[in-house]
Design a protein around this motif. Structure first.
Motif, PDB file in Angstrom:
ATOM      1  N   ASP A  69       0.868  -1.176   0.000  1.00 32.18           N
ATOM      2  CA  ASP A  69       0.000   0.000   0.000  1.00 32.18           C
ATOM      3  C   ASP A  69       0.899   1.219   0.000  1.00 32.18           C
ATOM      4  OD1 ASP A  69      -1.696   2.148   0.673  1.00 32.18           O
ATOM      5  OD2 ASP A  69      -3.046   0.856   1.797  1.00 32.18           O
ATOM      6  N   TRP A  70       0.764   2.068  -1.019  1.00 30.03           N
ATOM      7  CA  TRP A  70       1.620   3.250  -1.096  1.00 30.03           C
ATOM      8  C   TRP A  70       0.921   4.376  -1.849  1.00 30.03           C
ATOM      9  CZ3 TRP A  70       1.816  -0.895  -4.260  1.00 30.03           C
ATOM     10  CH2 TRP A  70       1.923  -0.686  -5.637  1.00 30.03           C
ATOM     11  N   THR A  71       1.490   5.576  -1.746  1.00 30.11           N
ATOM     12  CA  THR A  71       0.930   6.740  -2.422  1.00 30.11           C
ATOM     13  C   THR A  71       1.939   7.284  -3.437  1.00 30.11           C
ATOM     14  OG1 THR A  71       1.744   8.272  -0.724  1.00 30.11           O
ATOM     15  CG2 THR A  71      -0.487   7.387  -0.435  1.00 30.11           C
ATOM     16  N   ARG A 130      -0.232  11.903 -17.631  1.00 27.73           N
ATOM     17  CA  ARG A 130       1.024  11.417 -18.218  1.00 27.73           C
ATOM     18  C   ARG A 130       2.144  11.402 -17.192  1.00 27.73           C
ATOM     19  NH1 ARG A 130       1.091  14.492 -24.150  1.00 27.73           N
ATOM     20  NH2 ARG A 130      -0.683  13.338 -25.051  1.00 27.73           N
ATOM     21  N   ASP A 131       2.167  12.415 -16.317  1.00 27.31           N
ATOM     22  CA  ASP A 131       3.170  12.451 -15.256  1.00 27.31           C
ATOM     23  C   ASP A 131       2.962  11.291 -14.295  1.00 27.31           C
ATOM     24  OD1 ASP A 131       5.362  13.846 -13.815  1.00 27.31           O
ATOM     25  OD2 ASP A 131       3.829  14.156 -12.273  1.00 27.31           O
ATOM     26  N   ALA A 132       1.700  10.971 -13.998  1.00 25.12           N
ATOM     27  CA  ALA A 132       1.402   9.827 -13.128  1.00 25.12           C
ATOM     28  C   ALA A 132       1.913   8.535 -13.741  1.00 25.12           C
ATOM     29  CB  ALA A 132      -0.106   9.746 -12.879  1.00 25.12           C
ATOM     30  N   GLY A 133       1.684   8.368 -15.038  1.00 23.98           N
ATOM     31  CA  GLY A 133       2.147   7.161 -15.712  1.00 23.98           C
ATOM     32  C   GLY A 133       3.656   7.025 -15.688  1.00 23.98           C
ATOM     33  N   ALA A 134       4.351   8.129 -15.941  1.00 17.83           N
ATOM     34  CA  ALA A 134       5.818   8.097 -15.930  1.00 17.83           C
ATOM     35  C   ALA A 134       6.350   7.779 -14.535  1.00 17.83           C
ATOM     36  CB  ALA A 134       6.368   9.438 -16.417  1.00 17.83           C
ATOM     37  N   ASN A 135       5.755   8.380 -13.504  1.00 14.54           N
ATOM     38  CA  ASN A 135       6.203   8.125 -12.133  1.00 14.54           C
ATOM     39  C   ASN A 135       5.970   6.665 -11.740  1.00 14.54           C
ATOM     40  OD1 ASN A 135       6.969  10.760 -11.828  1.00 14.54           O
ATOM     41  ND2 ASN A 135       5.205  11.379 -10.595  1.00 14.54           N
ATOM     42  N   ARG A 175      10.537  -0.125  -7.278  1.00 13.79           N
ATOM     43  CA  ARG A 175      11.337   0.448  -6.189  1.00 13.79           C
ATOM     44  C   ARG A 175      10.563   0.560  -4.887  1.00 13.79           C
ATOM     45  NH1 ARG A 175      13.963   5.516  -9.673  1.00 13.79           N
ATOM     46  NH2 ARG A 175      15.030   4.222 -11.255  1.00 13.79           N
ATOM     47  N   VAL A 176       9.256   0.339  -4.945  1.00 15.10           N
ATOM     48  CA  VAL A 176       8.447   0.364  -3.721  1.00 15.10           C
ATOM     49  C   VAL A 176       8.885  -0.808  -2.845  1.00 15.10           C
ATOM     50  CG1 VAL A 176       6.115   0.175  -2.767  1.00 15.10           C
ATOM     51  CG2 VAL A 176       6.510   1.438  -4.909  1.00 15.10           C
ATOM     52  N   PRO A 177       9.323  -0.568  -1.600  1.00 11.61           N
ATOM     53  CA  PRO A 177       9.857  -1.654  -0.768  1.00 11.61           C
ATOM     54  C   PRO A 177       8.954  -2.875  -0.677  1.00 11.61           C
ATOM     55  CG  PRO A 177      10.255   0.462   0.278  1.00 11.61           C
ATOM     56  CD  PRO A 177       9.400   0.741  -0.927  1.00 11.61           C
ATOM     57  N   GLN A 178       7.648  -2.691  -0.483  1.00  5.82           N
ATOM     58  CA  GLN A 178       6.745  -3.828  -0.372  1.00  5.82           C
ATOM     59  C   GLN A 178       6.654  -4.596  -1.684  1.00  5.82           C
ATOM     60  OE1 GLN A 178       3.837  -0.929   0.759  1.00  5.82           O
ATOM     61  NE2 GLN A 178       3.394  -1.969   2.691  1.00  5.82           N
ATOM     62  N   VAL A 179       6.738  -3.887  -2.790  1.00  2.00           N
ATOM     63  CA  VAL A 179       6.713  -4.539  -4.099  1.00  2.00           C
ATOM     64  C   VAL A 179       8.004  -5.316  -4.318  1.00  2.00           C
ATOM     65  CG1 VAL A 179       6.618  -4.174  -6.592  1.00  2.00           C
ATOM     66  CG2 VAL A 179       5.123  -2.854  -5.078  1.00  2.00           C
TER      67      VAL A 179
END
Length: 223
Positions: free
Chosen positions: A161-163, A191-196, A203-207
């Motif tokens: 779970d992340w933001t 588009r910025d959301a998609g790129a991020n 890189r999300v630790p839980q992922v």
């Protein structure tokens, strides 16, 4: 002859009713400015992650809109509907990021455990803000969004779970209307959301923990 020459008269109560009716029609025509966001969203130019991703869009996401009520009589209220554009952008992005994507038949839970996916992504628009031009002749708008993502099993058990935030700004003031400027700012934010997301998902630790436990390695860095 007298009947033909006589003039009809309107009583004071009838005149008041007529004026109220006219005023009502005028107010009905002064509703909020509505924008249904539309745009083009290219596929990411990256190697897809070798996993089968389930996708579940809650109704609050697929039908997302925000309403901003006018603060003064000289301002306009806005209704900006981003839901269809959200789905279009995230479908395009996720199909390019993973070797296979599957739209879930229902919300992840015990009844969905027979859908064979590695994990299910559930996106939400957690918050949205926008800034209007300081001068009405300069059609430059800014939109800021905060997303919340949940990664769960098909049975609904939490994995992560992340933001994540996204930002869009109308790149030019030379547009024909305020609606076009708002639409373009929203498209830039998507588009910025998609790129991020494409850059930071692994890189999300839980992922990272989830991928390591299942031996899922990005194709570009693995085999």
């Amino acid at each position: 002859m007298e009947a033909l020459l006589s003039r009809s008269t309107i009583s004071v109560p009838d005149l008041r009713l007529l004026l109220l009716a006219v005023l009502g029609l005028l107010l009905a025509g002064c509703g909020p400015t509505k924008v249904v966001v539309e745009g083009n969203f290219p596929s990411p130019l990256i190697e897809p992650l070798p996993m089968k991703l389930g996708i579940w869009y809650p109704e609050t996401f697929s039908g997302h809109e925000f309403f901003d009520e006018a603060k003064t009589r000289s301002d306009s209220s806005w209704i900006v509907q981003t839901g269809a554009a959200q789905v279009a952008m995230w479908d395009t992005l996720l199909e390019g990021m993973f070797v296979e994507t599957i739209h879930m038949k229902g919300e992840p839970g015990p009844e969905q455990m027979n859908q064979l996916v590695d994990a299910v992504l559930i996106p939400e628009v957690d918050e949205l803000q926008y800034a209007i031009p300081a001068h009405t002749n300069v059609k430059v708008y800014e939109i800021w969004m905060r997303y919340r993502f949940k990664l769960v099993t098909s049975g609904g058990e939490p994995i992560g779970d992340w933001t994540m935030t996204a930002y869009g700004k109308t790149p030019t003031a030379f547009l024909q209307s305020d609606q076009a400027a708002v639409n373009l700012a929203a498209v830039m934010a998507l588009r910025d959301a998609g790129a991020n997301f494409a850059t930071n998902f692994t890189r999300v630790p839980q992922v990272q923990v989830f991928l390591d436990e299942r031996g899922i390695v990005p194709l570009e860095s693995g085999l």
